[in-house]
Write a protein that holds these residues in place. Structure first.
Motif, mmCIF file in Angstrom:
data_model
loop_
_atom_site.group_PDB
_atom_site.id
_atom_site.type_symbol
_atom_site.label_atom_id
_atom_site.label_comp_id
_atom_site.label_asym_id
_atom_site.label_seq_id
_atom_site.Cartn_x
_atom_site.Cartn_y
_atom_site.Cartn_z
ATOM 1 N N THR A 191 88.472 47.570 17.481
ATOM 2 C CA THR A 191 87.854 48.869 17.347
ATOM 3 C C THR A 191 87.320 49.335 18.688
ATOM 4 O O THR A 191 87.266 48.591 19.676
ATOM 5 N N ASN A 192 86.907 50.510 18.676
ATOM 6 C CA ASN A 192 86.396 51.151 19.872
ATOM 7 C C ASN A 192 85.132 50.438 20.372
ATOM 8 O O ASN A 192 84.961 50.205 21.575
ATOM 9 N N LYS A 193 84.236 50.069 19.479
ATOM 10 C CA LYS A 193 82.988 49.395 19.859
ATOM 11 C C LYS A 193 83.268 48.043 20.491
ATOM 12 O O LYS A 193 82.632 47.673 21.492
ATOM 13 N N GLU A 194 84.191 47.330 19.875
ATOM 14 C CA GLU A 194 84.513 46.007 20.413
ATOM 15 C C GLU A 194 85.045 46.129 21.835
ATOM 16 O O GLU A 194 84.705 45.338 22.718
ATOM 17 N N LEU A 195 85.856 47.102 22.038
ATOM 18 C CA LEU A 195 86.416 47.283 23.369
ATOM 19 C C LEU A 195 85.319 47.658 24.380
ATOM 20 O O LEU A 195 85.311 47.166 25.524
ATOM 21 N N LYS A 196 84.408 48.509 23.965
ATOM 22 C CA LYS A 196 83.315 48.890 24.859
ATOM 23 C C LYS A 196 82.426 47.691 25.175
ATOM 24 O O LYS A 196 81.972 47.516 26.313
ATOM 25 N N ASN A 197 82.167 46.877 24.133
ATOM 26 C CA ASN A 197 81.355 45.675 24.350
ATOM 27 C C ASN A 197 82.048 44.734 25.334
ATOM 28 O O ASN A 197 81.423 44.170 26.232
ATOM 29 N N ARG A 198 83.294 44.558 25.187
ATOM 30 C CA ARG A 198 84.055 43.705 26.095
ATOM 31 C C ARG A 198 84.002 44.260 27.514
ATOM 32 O O ARG A 198 83.871 43.508 28.495
ATOM 33 N N LEU A 199 84.133 45.565 27.580
ATOM 34 C CA LEU A 199 84.104 46.213 28.885
ATOM 35 C C LEU A 199 82.726 46.016 29.536
ATOM 36 O O LEU A 199 82.628 45.690 30.724
ATOM 37 N N ALA A 200 81.706 46.214 28.715
ATOM 38 C CA ALA A 200 80.348 46.055 29.252
ATOM 39 C C ALA A 200 80.112 44.612 29.690
ATOM 40 O O ALA A 200 79.510 44.355 30.742
ATOM 41 N N SER A 201 80.550 43.683 28.896
ATOM 42 C CA SER A 201 80.351 42.278 29.267
ATOM 43 C C SER A 201 81.187 41.919 30.491
ATOM 44 O O SER A 201 80.770 41.143 31.345
ATOM 45 N N SER A 202 82.343 42.511 30.611
ATOM 46 C CA SER A 202 83.179 42.222 31.767
ATOM 47 C C SER A 202 82.587 42.870 33.022
ATOM 48 O O SER A 202 82.710 42.334 34.116
ATOM 49 N N GLU A 203 81.951 44.010 32.886
ATOM 50 C CA GLU A 203 81.319 44.644 34.043
ATOM 51 C C GLU A 203 80.150 43.786 34.518
ATOM 52 O O GLU A 203 79.845 43.711 35.704
ATOM 53 N N GLY A 204 79.498 43.184 33.478
ATOM 54 C CA GLY A 204 78.371 42.320 33.829
ATOM 55 C C GLY A 204 78.845 41.101 34.591
ATOM 56 O O GLY A 204 78.136 40.542 35.396
ATOM 57 N N GLN A 205 80.007 40.694 34.422
ATOM 58 C CA GLN A 205 80.539 39.527 35.099
ATOM 59 C C GLN A 205 81.203 39.932 36.401
ATOM 60 O O GLN A 205 81.689 39.091 37.146
ATOM 61 N N HIS A 206 81.218 41.104 36.697
ATOM 62 C CA HIS A 206 81.777 41.672 37.929
ATOM 63 C C HIS A 206 83.199 41.223 38.178
ATOM 64 O O HIS A 206 83.550 40.586 39.145
ATOM 65 N N ARG A 207 84.004 41.570 37.291
ATOM 66 C CA ARG A 207 85.434 41.289 37.457
ATOM 67 C C ARG A 207 85.973 42.252 38.481
ATOM 68 O O ARG A 207 85.417 43.309 38.724
ATOM 69 N N PRO A 208 87.083 41.919 38.909
ATOM 70 C CA PRO A 208 87.674 42.816 39.902
ATOM 71 C C PRO A 208 87.973 44.160 39.276
ATOM 72 O O PRO A 208 88.161 44.288 38.077
ATOM 73 N N SER A 209 87.969 45.182 40.019
ATOM 74 C CA SER A 209 88.149 46.542 39.542
ATOM 75 C C SER A 209 89.520 46.775 38.954
ATOM 76 O O SER A 209 89.710 47.650 38.126
ATOM 77 N N SER A 210 90.484 46.003 39.338
ATOM 78 C CA SER A 210 91.816 46.189 38.768
ATOM 79 C C SER A 210 91.827 45.768 37.302
ATOM 80 O O SER A 210 92.468 46.390 36.468
ATOM 81 N N THR A 211 91.093 44.732 36.973
ATOM 82 C CA THR A 211 91.029 44.290 35.582
ATOM 83 C C THR A 211 90.282 45.325 34.758
ATOM 84 O O THR A 211 90.669 45.628 33.635
ATOM 85 N N VAL A 212 89.241 45.881 35.293
ATOM 86 C CA VAL A 212 88.463 46.899 34.589
ATOM 87 C C VAL A 212 89.334 48.124 34.369
ATOM 88 O O VAL A 212 89.361 48.707 33.283
ATOM 89 N N SER A 213 90.032 48.552 35.359
ATOM 90 C CA SER A 213 90.878 49.736 35.189
ATOM 91 C C SER A 213 92.007 49.464 34.195
ATOM 92 O O SER A 213 92.409 50.334 33.417
ATOM 93 N N GLN A 214 92.482 48.210 34.187
ATOM 94 C CA GLN A 214 93.511 47.878 33.196
ATOM 95 C C GLN A 214 92.932 47.905 31.786
ATOM 96 O O GLN A 214 93.558 48.402 30.852
ATOM 97 N N LEU A 215 91.725 47.388 31.679
ATOM 98 C CA LEU A 215 91.065 47.390 30.363
ATOM 99 C C LEU A 215 90.748 48.815 29.931
ATOM 100 O O LEU A 215 90.883 49.159 28.766
ATOM 101 N N GLU A 216 90.307 49.603 30.855
ATOM 102 C CA GLU A 216 90.011 50.996 30.512
ATOM 103 C C GLU A 216 91.295 51.718 30.083
ATOM 104 O O GLU A 216 91.306 52.490 29.120
ATOM 105 N N ALA A 217 92.365 51.448 30.768
ATOM 106 C CA ALA A 217 93.651 52.066 30.408
ATOM 107 C C ALA A 217 94.085 51.577 29.024
ATOM 108 O O ALA A 217 94.558 52.359 28.191
#
Length: 180
Positions: A2-28
């Protein structure tokens, strides 16, 4: 997902400071999944709408079929009553025909009997007329000087006396007739 799960994952991944390419892939990927979810929801809504329309149509058709069945049943009952009435009329007409045929035969018999009686009466009248003519001829012969002439044939009788003279002879008091 769901949308919430994805946002939570994104937020947790931002907290872990993943590389920006992974974040942009996740956002896409998130955007892609959101688009897919919206498309599926639109398709679901279209299908639900179509389903409701079909259910309404089925309900309308069921009502129409029930009405037509009722109408056919009513027509069948009316036709059955009409057939019974027509059969009754045919029976009555046949009875009337038989009654009229019986009356016609009776009238025919009575007519034939009247013809026979008429013939008998005509023969009797003819015999009485001949008898009256002979008596009148005998008395005329005795009274007149024409004693040698005697009328004896039917042709002479018919030419000598008309209907009025025969009627007057029949009314003479000394002429006795028997009843028929």
């Amino acid at each position: 997902m769901t949308n919430k799960e994805l946002k939570n994952r994104l937020a947790s991944s931002e907290g872990q400071h993943r590389p920006s390419s992974t974040v942009s892939q996740l956002e896409a990927r998130l955007e892609e999944l959101q688009d897919q979810l919206q498309a599926e929801e639109r398709e679901k809504n279209v299908l639900l709408s179509s389903n409701r329309k079909l259910e309404r149509k089925v309900k309308e058709l069921t009502i129409q079929i029930d009405d037509e069945r009722q109408s056919v049943s009513n027509q069948k009952d009316q036709l059955s009553l009409r057939v019974k009435a027509l059969k009754r009329q045919v029976d009555e007409a046949e009875e009337e025909i038989e009654r009229l045929e019986g009356a016609r035969k009776k009238a025919q018999r009575e007519l034939e009997e009247q013809h026979e009686l008429n013939e008998q009466l005509q023969n009797r009248v003819k015999a009485l007329e001949k008898e009256a003519w002979r008596k009148a001829a005998r008395s005329a012969v005795a009274d007149s000087s024409l004693q040698d002439e005697q009328l004896s044939s039917d042709e002479e009788f018919d030419s000598a006396y008309g209907p009025s003279s025969i009627a007057s002879l029949l009314n003479e008091p000394n002429l006795q007739t028997s009843s028929c």
